[in-house]
Write a protein that holds these residues in place. Structure first.
Motif, PDB file in Angstrom:
ATOM      1  N   SER A   1     -76.445 -69.299  -9.101  1.00 13.87           N
ATOM      2  CA  SER A   1     -76.375 -68.777  -7.790  1.00 13.87           C
ATOM      3  C   SER A   1     -76.244 -67.458  -7.721  1.00 13.87           C
ATOM      4  N   GLY A   2     -75.784 -67.069  -8.797  1.00 18.89           N
ATOM      5  CA  GLY A   2     -75.629 -65.478  -8.685  1.00 18.89           C
ATOM      6  C   GLY A   2     -76.794 -64.945  -9.156  1.00 18.89           C
ATOM      7  N   MET A   3     -77.218 -65.256 -10.218  1.00 15.97           N
ATOM      8  CA  MET A   3     -78.441 -64.683 -11.038  1.00 15.97           C
ATOM      9  C   MET A   3     -79.727 -64.685 -10.300  1.00 15.97           C
ATOM     10  N   ASN A   4     -80.191 -65.793  -9.812  1.00 16.77           N
ATOM     11  CA  ASN A   4     -81.188 -66.110  -9.098  1.00 16.77           C
ATOM     12  C   ASN A   4     -81.245 -67.311  -8.075  1.00 16.77           C
ATOM     13  N   PRO A   5     -80.635 -66.570  -6.691  1.00 10.74           N
ATOM     14  CA  PRO A   5     -80.482 -67.675  -5.825  1.00 10.74           C
ATOM     15  C   PRO A   5     -81.542 -68.849  -5.358  1.00 10.74           C
ATOM     16  N   THR A   6     -83.021 -68.249  -5.680  1.00 11.13           N
ATOM     17  CA  THR A   6     -83.933 -68.644  -5.341  1.00 11.13           C
ATOM     18  C   THR A   6     -84.595 -69.658  -6.270  1.00 11.13           C
ATOM     19  N   LEU A   7     -83.862 -69.690  -7.394  1.00  9.70           N
ATOM     20  CA  LEU A   7     -84.322 -70.772  -8.500  1.00  9.70           C
ATOM     21  C   LEU A   7     -84.479 -72.035  -8.150  1.00  9.70           C
TER      22      LEU A   7
ATOM     23  N   VAL B   1     -78.768 -45.059 -20.728  1.00 11.22           N
ATOM     24  CA  VAL B   1     -79.520 -45.004 -19.491  1.00 11.22           C
ATOM     25  C   VAL B   1     -79.647 -46.325 -18.990  1.00 11.22           C
ATOM     26  N   TRP B   2     -79.802 -47.426 -19.981  1.00 13.01           N
ATOM     27  CA  TRP B   2     -79.996 -48.814 -19.362  1.00 13.01           C
ATOM     28  C   TRP B   2     -78.926 -49.234 -18.705  1.00 13.01           C
ATOM     29  N   MET B   3     -77.681 -48.953 -19.311  1.00  9.58           N
ATOM     30  CA  MET B   3     -76.586 -49.350 -18.746  1.00  9.58           C
ATOM     31  C   MET B   3     -75.961 -48.521 -17.418  1.00  9.58           C
ATOM     32  N   PHE B   4     -76.596 -47.413 -17.406  1.00  7.58           N
ATOM     33  CA  PHE B   4     -76.328 -46.871 -15.970  1.00  7.58           C
ATOM     34  C   PHE B   4     -77.190 -47.509 -14.857  1.00  7.58           C
ATOM     35  N   SER B   5     -78.627 -47.689 -15.394  1.00  6.59           N
ATOM     36  CA  SER B   5     -79.562 -48.209 -14.408  1.00  6.59           C
ATOM     37  C   SER B   5     -79.131 -49.638 -14.160  1.00  6.59           C
ATOM     38  N   ALA B   6     -78.493 -50.359 -14.933  1.00  4.41           N
ATOM     39  CA  ALA B   6     -78.220 -51.941 -14.578  1.00  4.41           C
ATOM     40  C   ALA B   6     -76.864 -51.716 -13.680  1.00  4.41           C
ATOM     41  N   ALA B   7     -76.025 -50.709 -13.874  1.00  2.00           N
ATOM     42  CA  ALA B   7     -74.993 -50.671 -12.764  1.00  2.00           C
ATOM     43  C   ALA B   7     -75.198 -50.265 -11.535  1.00  2.00           C
ATOM     44  N   LEU B   8     -76.717 -49.932 -11.281  1.00  2.00           N
ATOM     45  CA  LEU B   8     -77.286 -49.698 -10.081  1.00  2.00           C
ATOM     46  C   LEU B   8     -77.988 -50.958  -9.257  1.00  2.00           C
ATOM     47  N   LYS B   9     -77.961 -51.824  -9.981  1.00  2.00           N
ATOM     48  CA  LYS B   9     -78.898 -53.076  -9.636  1.00  2.00           C
ATOM     49  C   LYS B   9     -77.902 -53.983  -9.247  1.00  2.00           C
ATOM     50  N   THR B  10     -78.659 -55.289  -8.594  1.00  2.00           N
ATOM     51  CA  THR B  10     -77.937 -56.309  -8.337  1.00  2.00           C
ATOM     52  C   THR B  10     -77.766 -57.595  -9.387  1.00  2.00           C
ATOM     53  N   GLN B  11     -76.950 -58.450  -9.105  1.00  2.00           N
ATOM     54  CA  GLN B  11     -76.903 -59.681 -10.121  1.00  2.00           C
ATOM     55  C   GLN B  11     -78.149 -60.096 -10.226  1.00  2.00           C
ATOM     56  N   GLN B  12     -79.136 -60.295  -9.283  1.00  2.00           N
ATOM     57  CA  GLN B  12     -80.420 -61.027  -9.211  1.00  2.00           C
ATOM     58  C   GLN B  12     -81.475 -59.985  -9.976  1.00  2.00           C
ATOM     59  N   THR B  13     -81.330 -58.686  -9.814  1.00  2.00           N
ATOM     60  CA  THR B  13     -82.416 -58.051 -10.441  1.00  2.00           C
ATOM     61  C   THR B  13     -81.979 -57.485 -11.795  1.00  2.00           C
ATOM     62  N   VAL B  14     -81.039 -57.536 -12.223  1.00  2.00           N
ATOM     63  CA  VAL B  14     -80.437 -56.731 -13.209  1.00  2.00           C
ATOM     64  C   VAL B  14     -81.300 -57.209 -14.586  1.00  2.00           C
ATOM     65  N   PHE B  15     -81.715 -58.294 -14.827  1.00  2.00           N
ATOM     66  CA  PHE B  15     -82.531 -58.850 -15.811  1.00  2.00           C
ATOM     67  C   PHE B  15     -84.024 -58.853 -15.369  1.00  2.00           C
ATOM     68  N   THR B  16     -84.400 -58.675 -14.220  1.00  2.00           N
ATOM     69  CA  THR B  16     -85.806 -59.012 -13.847  1.00  2.00           C
ATOM     70  C   THR B  16     -86.429 -57.768 -13.416  1.00  2.00           C
ATOM     71  N   ASP B  17     -85.580 -56.772 -12.699  1.00  2.00           N
ATOM     72  CA  ASP B  17     -86.193 -55.272 -12.507  1.00  2.00           C
ATOM     73  C   ASP B  17     -86.147 -54.618 -13.734  1.00  2.00           C
ATOM     74  N   MET B  18     -87.410 -54.085 -14.244  1.00  4.14           N
ATOM     75  CA  MET B  18     -87.185 -53.602 -15.662  1.00  4.14           C
ATOM     76  C   MET B  18     -87.334 -51.937 -15.332  1.00  4.14           C
ATOM     77  N   SER B  19     -87.327 -51.570 -14.112  1.00  3.85           N
ATOM     78  CA  SER B  19     -87.545 -50.004 -14.051  1.00  3.85           C
ATOM     79  C   SER B  19     -86.222 -49.298 -14.504  1.00  3.85           C
ATOM     80  N   LEU B  20     -86.244 -48.157 -14.880  1.00  7.53           N
ATOM     81  CA  LEU B  20     -84.920 -47.672 -15.380  1.00  7.53           C
ATOM     82  C   LEU B  20     -84.244 -47.031 -14.251  1.00  7.53           C
ATOM     83  N   PHE B  21     -85.120 -46.673 -13.148  1.00  7.09           N
ATOM     84  CA  PHE B  21     -84.041 -46.303 -11.891  1.00  7.09           C
ATOM     85  C   PHE B  21     -84.658 -47.328 -10.884  1.00  7.09           C
ATOM     86  N   PRO B  22     -83.906 -48.346 -10.340  1.00 10.30           N
ATOM     87  CA  PRO B  22     -84.228 -48.938  -9.302  1.00 10.30           C
ATOM     88  C   PRO B  22     -84.524 -48.415  -7.892  1.00 10.30           C
TER      89      PRO B  22
END
Lengths: 430, 285, 295
Positions: free
Chosen positions: A289-295, B37-58
């Motif tokens: 629910s945190g990582m992918n709420p639409t899953l 850099v990855w760590m920094f960019s991950a810190a700027l993402k959300t829990q949902q995008t952290v592993f899906t958004d591959m861009s280095l700067f969201p």
């Protein structure tokens, strides 16, 4: 200049050390509880505040994480008799038995059974079983209930409904039998999807999976007699159990690399829809629910292999609180724990932490995917249901052997021969 | 003509050398910088995008993560604690360690080799359950849940490597200098302070970095020894984001990014000494 | 008279080592003593009862624990790679940064970044690089047209140990780099200058001046590498957990599993003493070799 700096530094140290000592004094009239559950800490503290407003009793939850650090702290404190009023014990039931035998854990049976089993009956039976030692247990623990379960978890298969749909499978009717399961996996592969992902690098996941299928294929009687050392592991039925993993592997049912994955990596894979099926615990609901709420995913009980025997579901490995036998305010503690496990508080915990509550009456409160996890609670099994305990070293060889089977390095029979050797050795030792 | 050719060849070889060295250096550098850099960019993402958004700067950086991480992890209190522990332990390790290393390197006294080997042995025997023995010990000494109880074992833990390292550098020290100082009437302690320490500046800077890093990242011992939140170090704050099942990755990364700054600063300060040593080398004077 | 000076000398020498020895006696000796004591017992870490078993634990570790010896071999393998590749790379980089190559200042800072990184970040990144289905490494191989070599690097018994070793090297070369750099910077530039005036080539300078002066530092770095690498475990826990099978088990993971997983404290203590003995023998061997070379 340099000297000045040095003097200031020494003064600074001195002051801090003084402060450090002053802060050491603790209020002795409060209930202290040690735990390791980072994700539940806030909820616990909130409940403690509520309890203080209600009764005026101070309850302090102290968090020690990660679990290895917590474990050694509890063990160390046991050696010096400095355990808090309430604590939880991580690890196998064998460890709980040692704590009890060393006189650290209070027997709660009388509290559980007073007023016609009032407290005991509000729990789901598995939750009681987790902390119970029965007559004739191999650890010589005095029979009784030694802990209060606050929640529990169950490990089942999760599946991605979208991927099922795309592969031509019915997302509302996941496979129920083993053959259907293999077929489903084949269809997923044909569509280019990966099948099962799981944290099988953490070998206890393999433990759970093996145990439920061993019960299904061998039946309870034979399983128990194997653990007792009467039936050898090289029995053809055991070969059948391990052959299941070989079959899954040969049919390409596992996601690449899942065999040495840690669970958190496997969760990333499933959450990002890189694999269709996930063997995981009920806590995953919170993770996804945190990582992918639409899953869009569902829960399926492990598919049945032998339809003539019951198919159990692994469950029960939740968290419990133990009461310190030497605690000065045992009665207060019990009162608090009773309040803590009452419906209202259990509902609150379920809400906030998304774990399956151990209180029967809170089960109705559970919703969503978690409800599917809890649905099979009558079929839950834990390794200690029948008062039997396998040596950890035997389980390790078995689980590691299964990893080797899956990567095609060993055959079921050769693994079982190794397991049997270790088993014999352990039986001689003890 | 021939001379020109030689120079030409020499230049080409030199150019190629630098060129290939630079390529390797750059490649290694990229591999070192990328995780940061990855760590920094991950810190700027959300829990949902952290592993899906591959861009280095969201596209929509969540700068607020840093604020949330700071407050949620209660870094305000822990920061001071960690700073204090690091300064005290580093000072203790370097002072006690260098004294001992100097003695092991320069003096002859009975049981010298025995004690030296004893110290080395602590680096070699991994002590399982040493935590339990330590806890028993600290309870007996009444040091559980005190700052000293957390500091002293860490100083002890850093000693072996410091002694080993500094002894190697002291051994290299020219004898002449020491003799000269002796003739000037310096006692042992003054030789140590005014001759040996400045000469081993590089090694000491290295040990400061190693020790500081170790203390800064320490948390197992803290969990064992301390129980008051007011005494806990920074790493306790990071634990908030790592449940046994649930990890809040962006907040965790934001937290780690915050905690990494001081340690990188220490490194930057110290590495000057490693380099500076050349110019201010006592041998040259 | 002479005697009293001698005693005074010894006494003042002891004052130098006294603080270290006191700390050691208080905080190290007791745990070590406890380990030695427990290694002769069977104990689960909790109960009040211990059973004396004599040398049984040691005999079992030494002669009938195949998995233990496999884990030691694995550690040797990683150590060998670390000694050669990691230290080779570290030396090369330190050498480049010692000379005034362009950007040396920046490199000096950058190369020490991996050791500073938290293990959590390292685990996350490398798990992603090695992943079998969407990993970076496989992606690169496919791009380069070497797709047939792609695999789940951490789950394949052929590559798992090497993959783990590579992470270790990457995380660790910064340590060696900075010590070697400190050593190189400690060499007086006068030597180089005078050698250059004498017309020595840069290789000759390296061979005849740098290397001999650096031998104690090489020894230091290599022994720290051996001790550090033989005792790795957190990296393994955050990537493979010793799997697949026993392919990436190392001694410390075995000791920890024995201690907490199977609750055999005494046995775990015997393991760590055996392991300590192995490291001690290695170190002494190293010492002998380096003494010979120094001569």
């Amino acid at each position: 200049m340099k000297k000045n700096f040095f003097n200031i530094f020494v003064l600074f140290c001195f002051l801090c050390i003084c402060f450090g000592c002053n802060e050491n004094k603790t209020n002795t009239n409060k209930i202290v509880i040690w735990h390791w559950m980072t994700d539940r800490d806030d909820a616990f503290i909130e409940l403690a505040n509520k309890y203080k407003n209600l009764t005026g009793v101070d309850v302090s939850f102290e968090l020690y994480a990660p679990s290895e650090a917590y474990s050694s702290k509890v063990k160390a404190a046991a050696q010096t008799n400095t355990l808090p009023d309430v604590f939880s014990i991580l690890g196998a039931k064998r460890d709980l038995a040692s704590f009890i035998n060393a006189g650290h854990v209070a027997n709660l049976t009388s509290y559980m059974e007073e007023n016609n089993n009032e407290w005991k009956d509000q729990f789901i039976p598995t939750s009681i079983e987790i902390n119970e030692f029965k007559e004739g247990n191999p650890f010589d623990v005095e029979p009784g209930i030694y802990g209060v379960s606050i929640d529990f978890s169950s490990i089942q298969f999760l599946y991605n409904k979208t991927m099922f749909r795309n592969a031509g499978l019915d997302p509302e009717n996941p496979p129920r039998t083993w053959n259907e399961f293999i077929d489903a996996n084949k269809k997923l592969r044909a569509k280019g999807y990966q099948g099962i992902v799981g944290g099988f690098g953490e070998i206890w996941f393999l433990d759970c999976l093996t145990t439920i299928y061993a019960y299904n294929i061998l039946g309870e009687e034979k399983f128990i007699s194997t653990v007792k050392g009467e039936t050898p592991y090289t029995d053809p039925d055991w070969v059948k159990v391990l052959s299941l993993f070989e079959e899954l592997s040969k049919n390409n049912c596992f996601a690449t690399g899942t065999i040495s994955m840690i669970n958190k990596t496997s969760e990333q894979t499933f959450a990002n829809e890189k694999a269709a099926i996930n063997y995981n615990g009920s806590w995953a609901v919170n993770v996804y629910s945190g990582m992918n709420p639409t899953l869009e995913y569902g829960v399926m009980a492990p598919p049945v292999y032998n339809s003539k025997r019951p198919m159990y579901v692994w469950g029960g490995n939740g968290s419990s609180f133990m009461v310190n036998e030497k605690s000065k305010h045992k009665e207060e503690v019990i009162k608090f724990l009773k309040w803590f496990t009452a419906v209202e508080q259990q509902n609150f915990l379920t809400d906030v932490t998304k774990n399956i509550p151990s209180n029967k009456n809170s089960l109705e409160y559970v919703d969503g995917v978690l409800k599917d996890f809890a649905k099979t609670s009558d079929n839950f099994i834990t390794s200690w249901k029948y008062n039997i305990f396998e040596y950890p070293s035997v389980l390790e060889v078995l689980d590691k052997g299964i990893q080797s089977i899956i990567i095609g390095e060993k055959t079921p029979i050769s693994v079982l021969q190794e397991v049997e050797q270790v088993k014999q050795k352990e039986m001689e030792n003890f | 003509m021939l001379k020109n050719l030689y120079i030409y060849r020499y230049r080409t070889i030199n150019f190629l050398k630098t060129f290939f060295s630079q390529i390797i250096l750059i490649l290694v550098s990229i591999s070192c910088i990328f995780p940061l850099v990855w760590m920094f960019s991950a810190a700027l993402k959300t829990q949902q995008t952290v592993f899906t958004d591959m861009s280095l700067f969201p596209k929509h950086p969540v700068w607020n993560n840093f604020v949330v991480a700071w407050t949620k992890a209660n870094f305000g209190v822990y920061f001071f604690n960690s700073l204090f522990y690091t300064v005290v332990v580093v000072f203790g390790v370097i002072f006690i360690g260098s004294l001992a290393a100097f003695a092991f390197s320069r003096f002859k006294f009975p049981l010298r080799n025995f004690f030296y080997i004893l110290f080395m042995a602590t680096m070699m025997i991994p002590i399982p359950g040493s935590f339990i023995s330590l806890y028993i010990l600290l309870t007996k000494l009444n040091l559980i849940n005190t700052r000293i109880g957390y500091i002293l074992p860490q100083i002890n833990g850093g000693l072996a490597m410091t002694i080993f390292m500094l002894k190697t550098f002291f051994d290299k020290m020219p004898k002449d200098l020491e003799n000269a100082a002796k003739i000037d009437g310096c006692n042992k302690f003054r030789i140590y302070l005014h001759v040996a320490l400045p000469l081993a500046k590089q090694a000491i800077a290295v040990m400061v970095i190693f020790t500081a890093l170790g203390v800064w990242n320490e948390y197992l011992l803290a969990m064992l020894v301390l129980s008051s939140k007011t005494l806990m170090p920074l790493q306790r704050g990071l634990m908030v984001f790592q449940g046994s099942h649930m990890t809040e990755y962006p907040l965790l990364m934001a937290g780690i990014t915050i905690t990494i700054f001081p340690i990188v600063t220490i490194y930057l300060l110290m590495q000057k000494y490693i380099i500076k040593g050349v110019m201010a080398g006592a041998v040259k004077e | 008279m002479k005697k009293s000076i001698k005693y005074k000398d010894i006494f003042s020498s002891y004052l130098f080592v006294l603080p270290a020895i006191i700390l050691f006696l208080v905080f190290s000796l007791y745990p070590i003593f406890k380990v030695v004591e427990l290694s002769f017992f069977e104990w689960d870490g909790i109960s009040k009862f211990t059973k004396f078993v004599g040398f049984k634990n040691f005999i079992d570790v030494l002669f009938s624990n195949k998995i233990w010896w496999k884990s030691v071999l694995n550690a040797f393998y990683i150590t060998l790679i670390a000694l050669t590749i990691q230290n080779g790379v570290a030396l090369f980089l330190a050498f480049c940064c010692d000379k005034d190559i362009r950007g040396a200042k920046a490199y000096r800072v950058i190369f020490y970044l991996p050791p500073v990184l938290s293990g959590i970040v390292v685990g996350l990144i490398w798990n992603w690089i090695y992943d079998g289905s969407y990993g970076f490494l496989n992606h690169m191989l496919t791009v380069l047209g070497l797709g047939q070599y792609s695999r789940a690097w951490l789950a394949d018994p052929k590559t798992a140990l090497m993959a783990v070793a590579l992470i270790h090297i990457w995380k660790g070369f910064g340590w060696g780099f900075i010590i070697l750099l400190a050593g190189l910077q400690g060499i007086s530039r006068d030597y180089y200058e005078s050698a250059k005036i004498d017309g020595a080539s840069s290789f000759q300078i390296f061979k005849n001046i740098t290397i001999p002066l650096m031998i104690p530092i090489f020894f230091l770095v290599s022994i720290l590498t051996i001790l550090g690498t033989m005792q790795i475990y957190d990296l393994i826990i955050s990537t493979t957990q010793g799997g697949p099978g026993y392919h990436t088990e190392v001694p410390i993971t075995r000791i920890l599993t024995t201690m907490t997983g199977t609750s055999r404290f005494g046995y775990a203590c015997a393991m760590s003493l055996v392991f300590g003995a192995i490291l001690l023998i290695l170190s002494i061997f190293q010492l002998k070799v380096s003494k010979k070379i120094e001569r």
